[in-house]
Design a protein around this motif. Sequence first.
Motif, PDB file in Angstrom:
ATOM      1  N   GLU A 643       2.191  -3.577   7.805  1.00 37.59           N
ATOM      2  CA  GLU A 643       1.304  -3.770   6.733  1.00 37.59           C
ATOM      3  C   GLU A 643       0.234  -2.872   6.412  1.00 37.59           C
ATOM      4  O   GLU A 643      -0.286  -2.685   5.255  1.00 37.59           O
ATOM      5  CB  GLU A 643       0.786  -5.339   6.820  1.00 37.59           C
ATOM      6  CG  GLU A 643       1.798  -6.205   6.402  1.00 37.59           C
ATOM      7  CD  GLU A 643       2.250  -6.454   5.222  1.00 37.59           C
ATOM      8  OE1 GLU A 643       1.661  -6.847   4.297  1.00 37.59           O
ATOM      9  OE2 GLU A 643       3.648  -5.833   5.043  1.00 37.59           O
ATOM     10  N   ASP A 645       0.657   0.318   6.095  1.00 36.38           N
ATOM     11  CA  ASP A 645       1.243   1.167   4.954  1.00 36.38           C
ATOM     12  C   ASP A 645       1.460   0.342   3.704  1.00 36.38           C
ATOM     13  O   ASP A 645       2.035   1.277   2.691  1.00 36.38           O
ATOM     14  CB  ASP A 645       2.717   1.962   5.381  1.00 36.38           C
ATOM     15  CG  ASP A 645       2.254   2.552   6.972  1.00 36.38           C
ATOM     16  OD1 ASP A 645       1.275   3.137   6.871  1.00 36.38           O
ATOM     17  OD2 ASP A 645       3.243   2.496   7.675  1.00 36.38           O
ATOM     18  N   ASN A 646       1.199  -0.898   3.453  1.00 31.95           N
ATOM     19  CA  ASN A 646       1.536  -1.569   2.234  1.00 31.95           C
ATOM     20  C   ASN A 646       0.195  -1.305   1.312  1.00 31.95           C
ATOM     21  O   ASN A 646      -0.899  -1.517   1.477  1.00 31.95           O
ATOM     22  CB  ASN A 646       1.270  -3.144   2.601  1.00 31.95           C
ATOM     23  CG  ASN A 646       1.806  -4.010   1.390  1.00 31.95           C
ATOM     24  OD1 ASN A 646       1.935  -3.446   0.182  1.00 31.95           O
ATOM     25  ND2 ASN A 646       1.852  -5.076   1.418  1.00 31.95           N
ATOM     26  N   ALA A 648      -0.519  -2.446  -1.376  1.00 35.08           N
ATOM     27  CA  ALA A 648      -1.015  -3.524  -2.125  1.00 35.08           C
ATOM     28  C   ALA A 648      -2.197  -4.117  -1.056  1.00 35.08           C
ATOM     29  O   ALA A 648      -3.499  -4.834  -1.879  1.00 35.08           O
ATOM     30  CB  ALA A 648      -0.149  -4.910  -2.120  1.00 35.08           C
ATOM     31  N   SER A 650      -4.127  -1.836   0.879  1.00 40.90           N
ATOM     32  CA  SER A 650      -4.649  -0.650   1.152  1.00 40.90           C
ATOM     33  C   SER A 650      -6.215  -0.761   1.232  1.00 40.90           C
ATOM     34  O   SER A 650      -7.172  -0.272   1.724  1.00 40.90           O
ATOM     35  CB  SER A 650      -4.228   0.549   0.505  1.00 40.90           C
ATOM     36  OG  SER A 650      -4.460   0.401  -0.931  1.00 40.90           O
ATOM     37  N   CYS A 733      -3.381 -10.933   6.711  1.00 42.84           N
ATOM     38  CA  CYS A 733      -2.238 -10.797   7.512  1.00 42.84           C
ATOM     39  C   CYS A 733      -1.841 -12.028   8.305  1.00 42.84           C
ATOM     40  O   CYS A 733      -0.847 -12.565   8.153  1.00 42.84           O
ATOM     41  CB  CYS A 733      -2.133  -9.444   8.566  1.00 42.84           C
ATOM     42  SG  CYS A 733      -1.837  -7.810   7.639  1.00 42.84           S
TER      43      CYS A 733
END
Length: 906
Positions: A643, A645-646, A648, A650, A733
Amino acid sequence: MGPASLQEERELEKESKEEMESYRCLLQAGSQLESTLQQVTVPVSMKEVGGYIEKQVAYLSGGRGEDSSVIITLPECSAFSDIPEEALAKVFTYLTLIPRTRQPGVKFIIILDRRLDTWASIKTALARIAASFPGNLHLVLVLRPTSFFHRTVTDIGFRFSQEDFMLKMPVVMLSSVTDLLRYINENQLTSEFGGTLDYCHSDWIVLRTAIESFAVTVKDIAQMLQGFGTELAETELPDEGKAIERLLESQTDKYRKLKDAIRSVSKEARHLLSSLETSEKEDDSQWDVKLDWETVQRLLAQLRDMESAFDGFFEKHHLKLHQYLQLLRYEQSFQEMELCLEHLMAQERELSVSVDTLAQTEQALKRLDSLESNAQEVVARAQIIILHGHQLSASHHYAMALIMQRCNELRHYCDTLNAALKTKHSRLLHTHQLLLCLGQAQTWCDDGAYLLANQLVEKSQSKEGAQATLRDIEKLWEGMPSLLSSGPDILAIEYEAVLTPQLQAQIGKTFEKHAAVQQMIQNRQTSLRKLADKHVRPIQLVAPRPENPPRSKSPLFSPKHGDGLKFTFDLSLPGKRASRKSPNSRKIEVIHDYQESRSCVAYSLEGEDSPDLLKRHVMRELIETERIYVEELLSVLLGYRAEMDNPALSGLLPPILRSKRDILFGNMPEIYNFHSRVFLQDLEGCLEAPEGVGACFLERKESFQMYECYCQNKPRSEALWRQFSDCAFFQECQKKLEHKLGLDSYLLKPVQRLTKYQLLLKGDICELGRVLMQGSFSVWISHKKGPTRMKELARFKPMQRHLFLYERALLLCKRREEHGDGCDKTPSYSFKHCLKMTAVGITENVKGDVKKFEIWYSGREEVYVVQAPTLEVKTAWLNELRRILTNQQKMLRVFVVPLVTDSIIV
């Protein structure tokens, strides 16, 4: 290798010509740099005159007079007359020859400040200047003494000596700094003369020293480059590979040191240019600073040209050496790889696929897996050699044809080996699948028979109990393996390619067993359905085992045994009837040294004398917890690490945290890949043969070294987590994953898992002897070492414990809820205490309740107050305990139950 072909010789000759051309370019660049150094190098260095310059005997302020004349200032200096003529001449020579003043036709103006001095001093100074000054002296401006007496003497003396001085140099006597402004603009004069020119003598010294040091360093490096280039050009090529390697290593090491020196001087030049640019911006009137900047810039540019020429020459020279060495190494690598591949192909041909048991299949698969693992490693190395051959060919190596031939040969070897291993692996897997299905079917049959044998009669005497038992049987049916739904003929067709007479016989036996169990289950269902339709008077057993034993309240524990915490036990006496004799007050004491080991090892108990079933259930728990562990690792890697690298999320993730992902998670991806792709399959292969689990750990001991890296990184990971634990990214998360615990708890899982393996595998219950009795009781515990167990003394309610009495020990366990589906649904018990019978004593009567008795341990170090469900159960247990203790001396053996060892420290 044979002699080089004509084409190869031409290629080498071409490379030599290119190398010599690069060498000539290096010499030319060095010559240009040397010429520039001669132009900018001062014959007299700051090191020689630095002491006098620091005393400000004379200095260059940077000011300019008419016709751009350079101004040299001689300030008040009490020690001027003491300076030797030779030293003064060097000072004047240095000031007139530095790059700032070395311009065609440059003129000099000297300001002689003697406002606080005498005519005698002025006369001496003028004479020394006339004798020592080497440049074109345009004008000498003398600030005469300010006191009336010395000014008068100076005027008179200069009038009589003016002609002598004017013949040697033009001298002007000035009464004040105001008169000085008639000859020089105020922006070219320093503040001491009423001007606005900004000048710092110490800064000037530092700057001049840096410029001269830079020039000397550039000169040294240029000489080293030329010398090393000549050494390379004159080097004779050795014929032996090791000698070539040593030569390459030596030359490369020297080249790197030279490059480091060039980088260092380039850094020095950039710093110097920055200082000069700052000085120029601060005072644009100091146009001579530009000359210094241009000098340094020119030297740096020419040094870079020389470096570039040397790099080109060195590259050509080493290419020649590398091509010799590369071919030698490549041929050696090819020969070694060829032997490895031939050896692996021989091993593959020797590996048999005729296996008839699951153990044989798994052993063959392990050997094949080991062979495939070795083959993958060897093929990977072969691919690297092939890739290296293509790279050599792409770089126009002179032996391109030979190298490509070797690449094709290696590729053919690899393809042949992979095809043979793939075919053999497919057959073994097919056989393993069949045997595994047969094993699952037999296990289901065994579990079905076990379920029927262990269904409690008293539980089924009520309508509700019968219905509950029917539901258990229905769940068993639901979990029946699909293999049993098809007939043996269909199975034989499906596995025809791997079927042997032995496997055909196993299929027949499995279906025969299934038919027998199926008939037993159907008969039991018929009986239970009849019971479920009517109310049946329950049958009272001698030693009932109620599922949910009642709990009773009791006062706090008393050390005099008059009052104690009550525990209700669930007891089953295998093969014995309860004794109804009245309890007596006899007390048996056996005292030995004792050290208790405790753990939270959970295991399933199936039968009193069934170690194979016990091992299998321990193995099941090991596999089940391994699956959970793998799932947890995957959830962390997908739910947190990926996540990062997600896009949305960042905005929620601090940028610094993204760059430190490997610190936070360590090598968890490597650990996950090992457990999910390798180790979990290893453990699953031991389900039917638990004795092979030790070999799994031994075979993978090298892989477990990855935990060392994880544990070494753990402090850094924890420090990073503490810093960013409140980050919104982690909270988001965790919310998506629906985890009750934070990420830090899951990052601890690998460390916990490593120590858990010991707990799951330790403790051989078979060493405790035969199971004599078992049952559920209520238990209170007290300890002599009160401060360490105060929370236990504070209990008002008893603990429910299931007791297992073995020939050599008494186990106290906590019954767990039933888990699993179908045939895997079995009760389990968490281990709490182990009391060696060699250290146990009993008190048969406890005041306050006739159903209570007392088990004390290690000289009353620990006391367990036990409450039986009935007086008969208590009597039966006391009789058995008394029998064991009275025969203790005859049957005492050295016995240690290694339930827990020290945790693994990585």
